[in-house]
Motif scaffolding. Structure first.
Motif, PDB file in Angstrom:
ATOM      1  N   TRP A  98      -9.494   0.177   7.798  1.00 50.31           N
ATOM      2  CA  TRP A  98      -8.300  -0.284   7.085  1.00 50.31           C
ATOM      3  C   TRP A  98      -7.126  -0.511   8.018  1.00 50.31           C
ATOM      4  CZ3 TRP A  98      -3.266   0.279   5.478  1.00 50.31           C
ATOM      5  CH2 TRP A  98      -2.919  -0.502   4.358  1.00 50.31           C
ATOM      6  N   VAL A 137      -8.561   6.619   3.927  1.00 52.57           N
ATOM      7  CA  VAL A 137      -8.417   6.091   5.283  1.00 52.57           C
ATOM      8  C   VAL A 137      -8.106   7.245   6.233  1.00 52.57           C
ATOM      9  CG1 VAL A 137      -7.274   4.375   6.733  1.00 52.57           C
ATOM     10  CG2 VAL A 137      -7.464   3.973   4.277  1.00 52.57           C
ATOM     11  N   MET A 139       0.859   3.686   1.788  1.00 51.33           N
ATOM     12  CA  MET A 139       1.211   4.242   3.090  1.00 51.33           C
ATOM     13  C   MET A 139       2.373   3.523   3.784  1.00 51.33           C
ATOM     14  SD  MET A 139       0.120   1.774   5.320  1.00 51.33           S
ATOM     15  CE  MET A 139      -0.077   2.647   6.858  1.00 51.33           C
ATOM     16  N   ARG A 178       0.743  -7.280  -4.291  1.00 51.22           N
ATOM     17  CA  ARG A 178      -0.075  -7.995  -3.308  1.00 51.22           C
ATOM     18  C   ARG A 178      -0.073  -9.485  -3.605  1.00 51.22           C
ATOM     19  NH1 ARG A 178      -5.049  -3.900  -1.602  1.00 51.22           N
ATOM     20  NH2 ARG A 178      -3.626  -2.455  -0.571  1.00 51.22           N
ATOM     21  N   ASN A 235      -9.858   4.545  -1.837  1.00 51.94           N
ATOM     22  CA  ASN A 235     -10.062   4.305  -0.411  1.00 51.94           C
ATOM     23  C   ASN A 235      -9.478   5.471   0.375  1.00 51.94           C
ATOM     24  OD1 ASN A 235     -10.576   3.166   2.034  1.00 51.94           O
ATOM     25  ND2 ASN A 235      -9.014   1.558   1.896  1.00 51.94           N
ATOM     26  N   ASP A 283      -4.786   8.888   4.724  1.00 57.77           N
ATOM     27  CA  ASP A 283      -4.047   7.979   3.826  1.00 57.77           C
ATOM     28  C   ASP A 283      -5.023   7.546   2.756  1.00 57.77           C
ATOM     29  OD1 ASP A 283      -3.005   5.669   2.585  1.00 57.77           O
ATOM     30  OD2 ASP A 283      -3.624   4.404   4.275  1.00 57.77           O
ATOM     31  N   THR A 284      -4.838   8.031   1.538  1.00 60.88           N
ATOM     32  CA  THR A 284      -5.778   7.584   0.503  1.00 60.88           C
ATOM     33  C   THR A 284      -5.053   6.750  -0.533  1.00 60.88           C
ATOM     34  OG1 THR A 284      -5.681   9.142  -1.354  1.00 60.88           O
ATOM     35  CG2 THR A 284      -6.748   9.925   0.699  1.00 60.88           C
ATOM     36  N   GLY A 285      -5.805   5.844  -1.136  1.00 62.00           N
ATOM     37  CA  GLY A 285      -5.211   5.002  -2.166  1.00 62.00           C
ATOM     38  C   GLY A 285      -6.215   4.732  -3.260  1.00 62.00           C
ATOM     39  N   ALA A 312       0.851  -1.190   0.000  1.00 57.29           N
ATOM     40  CA  ALA A 312       0.000   0.000   0.000  1.00 57.29           C
ATOM     41  C   ALA A 312       0.885   1.238   0.000  1.00 57.29           C
ATOM     42  CB  ALA A 312      -0.900   0.018   1.235  1.00 57.29           C
ATOM     43  N   MET A 321      -0.665   2.516  -7.008  1.00 57.96           N
ATOM     44  CA  MET A 321      -1.658   3.122  -6.133  1.00 57.96           C
ATOM     45  C   MET A 321      -1.405   4.632  -6.078  1.00 57.96           C
ATOM     46  SD  MET A 321      -2.556   2.239  -2.178  1.00 57.96           S
ATOM     47  CE  MET A 321      -3.236   0.619  -2.381  1.00 57.96           C
TER      48      MET A 321
HETATM   49  N1  SER Z   1      -3.953   2.259   2.745  1.00 61.85           N
HETATM   50  C1  SER Z   1      -5.192   2.216   2.018  1.00 61.85           C
HETATM   51  C2  SER Z   1      -5.239   1.096   1.014  1.00 61.85           C
HETATM   52  O1  SER Z   1      -4.245   0.494   0.758  1.00 61.85           O
HETATM   53  C3  SER Z   1      -5.396   3.538   1.335  1.00 61.85           C
HETATM   54  O2  SER Z   1      -4.223   3.986   0.768  1.00 61.85           O
HETATM   55  O3  SER Z   1      -6.283   0.821   0.507  1.00 61.85           O
END
Ligand code: SER
Length: 872
Positions: free
Chosen positions: A167, A214, A43, A69, A212, A235-237, A41, A92
């Motif tokens: 999350w 967060v 973050m 992943r 997403n 924290d957005t993704g 991710a 991301m």
């Molecule tokens: N950490 C969250 C995710 O991986 C948003 O960045 O979905």
């Protein structure tokens, strides 16, 4: 249609306009976190900032992050290819606030970007917010709900569970409630049948999450407890490939311009179009996806290997090769051929792909080739096994067969299962496990050691290693025991403290002796068992309860130290000369030499080897002082540039060995300054596995001895080639000349032998009706044969015996004309054997021609005299 490069650019520009600092993607391969192999991710790289352990570079940051992943909490591998929106590697897009803005801005900006800048139809969007959780004692996220309510109708806001809307990075770490934006890209007809809100978070391929948001507020402890963080963060993704799908009006990520060029290249190479056959399409998607994952991993320094992260990468690559082989007919390496398309497409954003294109290509091609070989052998065998199983009415491949495939052909069990499944068969996994267990047992028994119980002399717990500072010490034996291995008895002694270094980190254990009351006992080796330091002896001291003087063999220790320090310098030099993809894969250091295994894809050139040697020797001459830190916090050590070895476990504080710019985490013993190494010389460089090379080298006197002996040899040459400017060329000339001369000599010999023909014929005597020749001649065996055959055609009544001595060894040859031999029943082989007794030898051959050799040249006269008796 907006191109993917422009979509990425628009995202970053948008957040730049909102005063965000744009940072580069962190590496996808993580090398210093035992809980995480790959970045999963955006973050991840900010984990410590959220936890308050390190400051943020800027309170607002945005980037596009390479994620993978394929393991741990977030693992999508098995889905990939079969659906249209999961990937192993993906980008991301993310924006972060570190204690700066919170829910209000995060929500407003996300909405602005999607609907106003990128112009996604609001009617396609749904949002979810956290619906609370009792076990965590968390309420509904009404704050987020209220912000959404202002910009989207309430029937498009859905409450979600902890699973979807809280999350967490992993089992522990920063976390918080989240709010997701979902998009419904179905056709109008489909929408009429089922409303989009019923399909949110239901694994529908066209009603999917794209972003997403967060709201990080907590740290999850290992106990499960949530602790409020000192500040609130965002924290957005956003899934880049999914966003591209939406903006390019596609129904699959693979139909966007992120993947299509790759897929078209695969279609072209395989000669099969995309979109015709489902299985082939899956294979193409798998290959396109996996090529990205593998290429980015290699660019980040993670080569495929047999364990840990390397094995994950190897398995991804093999999965792609298997799909290509089975469904697209690729029987030779093909993935590396698609790489240029990927580099062309992503190399501008991710320059590491461009700069390491050659490395990536070679590694992939080599891996492919080696796996295809395995695959072919394994598949053939598996086919036979399947037929056998079916013929015997079994529904399974036996565990034993699956084990043989694995053990002998390196065919992974999961692959056997996959292929068997396609044949409608299962695999007896339990049986496989039994076989595996038995094999382990067998090798255990082969190495079995018979160990007696410890005999305790004194109580004592912590055994102190004092060998970094002392080579000699007063010690007491705490306990000992007898061990027997392969009929050999040894004793293991444990001291209260010890100057002996126990084998670890590739460095051999110390040897030396202990001494008390005039009795000296040799310590032949020192090893570790868990944390116990064990000294090996062949004999027990007469009085084990005594105090002993323990002395390490300092010469050997010093040599090991030289070789160990040289290994560090070598590692450093290799990374300088070959690149930072070079990583330690193993090392062995003892008093004799050093061995260093490292990731590198091709044979080092002579120039590279010379450069590395030069660099190490320069560092040796610089006499850099050892800078040793016994207890340094690991973070500090890494700041100094120390590389944690992949797969190694380190404590919070580590020992750091530094020689100038070479910084390593290391428990070994080292020289006090590099000058002690004296001289460093690489003696060999070679491959030990795909992508892993091995260097063997020597130092100090060993290197000096080698250099002196070489000087001596060269000196000898020089004395011969006095006036030569280029000795090597002269030597080559000489060898060539010699070969030419040899040829000439052979030709002359032959000529001379044939010249004898007439002389011999003239000497023929008539004996018992036979044209008889028996002569001693200056010939060798080959010339004698030539001559005999040359004489053969002159008459059909010939008996030719030739005798010769070469280098003091006598030999004879006998030729009898065929007609004569037949009529008079003569056999050259038999006659020769009989005659050879005179020269104390033996021989043989055929009826018409035979030869013999012996050891008594004086016997030749007797042979010549006796020969005529052989004719009846
Ligand atoms: N950490 C969250 C995710 O991986 C948003 O960045 O979905």
């Amino acid at each position: 249609m907006m191109k993917s490069v422009d979509i990425r650019k628009t995202f970053l520009e948008f957040f730049t306009s909102k005063e965000h600092l744009i940072v580069p993607s962190a590496p996808m391969v993580i090398k210093n976190d035992p809980t995480l192999m790959f970045t999963n991710a955006g973050m991840n790289q900010f984990k410590d900032v959220f936890l308050g352990n390190s400051p943020a570079k800027s309170p607002r940051i945005a980037d596009t992050q390479k994620c993978l992943r394929v393991s741990g909490k977030h693992n999508d591998l098995e889905e990939v290819g079969h659906d249209t929106y999961h990937h192993t590697m993906f980008e991301m897009l993310g924006n972060w606030s570190f204690g700066n803005y919170f829910k209000k801005e995060a929500i407003a900006w996300a909405w602005e970007l999607l609907t106003e800048v990128l112009k996604i139809d609001k009617e396609k969007l749904y949002v979810t917010v956290f619906g609370g959780d009792e076990t965590d004692n968390m309420p509904k996220d009404m704050e987020a709900y209220d912000f959404w309510k202002k910009i989207i109708s309430e029937d498009r806001i859905l409450f979600g569970s902890k699973k979807d809307n809280f999350w967490e990075m992993g089992d522990t770490g920063p976390c918080g409630p989240c709010s997701e934006i979902h998009v419904d890209i179905r056709s109008e007809e489909e929408k009429k049948l089922i409303p989009g809100k019923d399909l949110v978070n239901k694994d529908h391929p066209q009603v999917i999450e794209i972003w997403n948001l967060v709201f990080i507020e907590f740290n999850r402890l290992a106990s499960g407890q949530l602790v409020q963080l000192p500040a609130k963060h965002v924290d957005t993704g956003m899934g880049f490939e999914r966003l591209c799908m939406v903006l390019q009006n596609k129904k699959s990520n693979y139909d966007t311009d992120v993947f299509q060029p790759l897929i078209q290249e695969i279609a072209q190479l395989s000669g099969r179009p995309y979109g015709v056959d489902n299985k082939q399409d899956i294979a193409m998607r798998v290959i396109a996806d996996h090529l990205r994952a593998v290429s980015f991993a290699i660019a980040d320094g993670q080569l495929p290997s047999n364990n840990k992260a390397g094995y994950v990468i190897r398995r991804i690559l093999r999965r792609a090769v298997r799909y290509g082989y089975t469904f697209l007919g690729f029987e030779t390496p093909f993935m590396y051929k698609i790489l240029p398309v990927l580099v062309n497409q992503m190399g501008d954003q991710f320059t590491e792909l461009k700069s390491q294109q050659e490395l990536i290509k070679r590694v992939i091609a080599e891996e492919e080739a080696s796996f295809l070989r395995t695959l072919e052998t394994g598949i053939k065998l598996l086919e036979q096994l399947s037929e056998k199983a079916k013929a015997e009415g079994r529904a399974e491949i036996s565990g034993k067969d699956a084990f043989t495939l694995n053990d002998t052909y390196g065919f992974p069990l999961d692959l056997t299962e996959l292929i068997a499944r396609e044949q409608g068969l299962g695999v007896d996994r339990a049986g496989f496990d039994v076989e595996m267990q038995q094999q382990k047992e067998r090798s255990r028994q082969a190495a079995a050691v018979d160990t007696d119980d410890w005999v305790i002399i004194r109580e004592g717990e912590e055994v102190q290693f004092i060998g970094y500072d002392f080579l000699e010490a007063e010690v007491e034996i705490l306990r000992y025991r007898k061990i027997t291995q392969k009929n050999k008895t040894l004793y293991q002694l444990v001291f209260d403290r010890t100057p002996f270094y126990a084998e670890s980190g590739g460095q051999a254990g110390d040897s030396g002796f202990i001494e008390a009351n005039g009795e000296k006992i040799s310590i032949i080796d020192t090893r570790k068992e868990n944390n116990l330091i064990i000294h090996l002896t062949e004999k027990l001291p007469a009085q084990p309860e005594e105090n002993f003087r323990a002395v390490v063999e300092s010469g050997i220790r010093q040599m090991s130290a030289c070789n160990h320090s040289a290994t560090h310098l070598l590692h450093y030099a290799l990374r300088q000369v070959l690149g930072t993809h070079v990583e330690q894969k193993g090392s062995l250091v003892n008093a004799e030499n050093l061995r260093f295994d490292f990731s590198h894809f091709q044979k080092m050139t002579d120039e590279e080897i010379a450069k590395v040697e030069q660099m190490v020797n320069r560092l040796v001459r610089a006499n850099i002082q050892l800078d040793e830190h016994r207890e340094m916090p690991i973070a500090e050590a890494q700041k100094l540039g120390a590389m944690a070895l992949f797969g190694e476990k380190y404590g919070d504080s580590v020992r750091v060995i530094r020689f100038g710019e070479s910084v390593e985490l290391c428990g070994g013993t080292h020289v006090s300054a590099t000058g002690n190494i004296g001289l460093f010389k690489i003696v060999s460089e070679g491959a030990i596995a795909a992508g892993v090379r091995r260097i063997e080298a020597i130092t100090t006197e060993k290197a000096e001895e080698m250099a002196l002996s070489n000087f001596k040899t060269v000196g000898g040459f020089k004395a011969v080639f006095k006036s030569s400017a280029d000795m090597v060329a002269s030597l080559h000339d000489l060898v060539e000349q010699n070969a030419k001369l040899q040829k000439t000599i052979d030709a002359l010999k032959r000529e001379k032998a044939l010249g004898l023909k007439d002389t011999l014929l003239a000497s023929a005597r008539e004996i018992k009706g036979v044209k008889f020749i028996a002569q001693r001649a200056e010939l060798d065996a080959a010339a004698a044969k030539d001559l005999s055959f040359a004489l053969k055609d002159t008459s059909d009544n010939l008996f030719v015996l030739l005798a010769f001595v070469n280098d003091g060894k006598p030999g004879i040859s006998l030729m009898i004309s065929e007609k004569l031999a037949t009529e008079r029943k003569l056999n050259a082989g038999q006659i020769v054997r009989e005659l050879a007794k005179e020269i104390r030898g033996g021989g043989g051959g055929q009826t018409y021609f035979a030869t013999a050799g012996g050891s008594y040249p004086e016997g030749i006269d007797a042979i010549l005299a006796k020969a005529e008796n052989m004719i009846e």
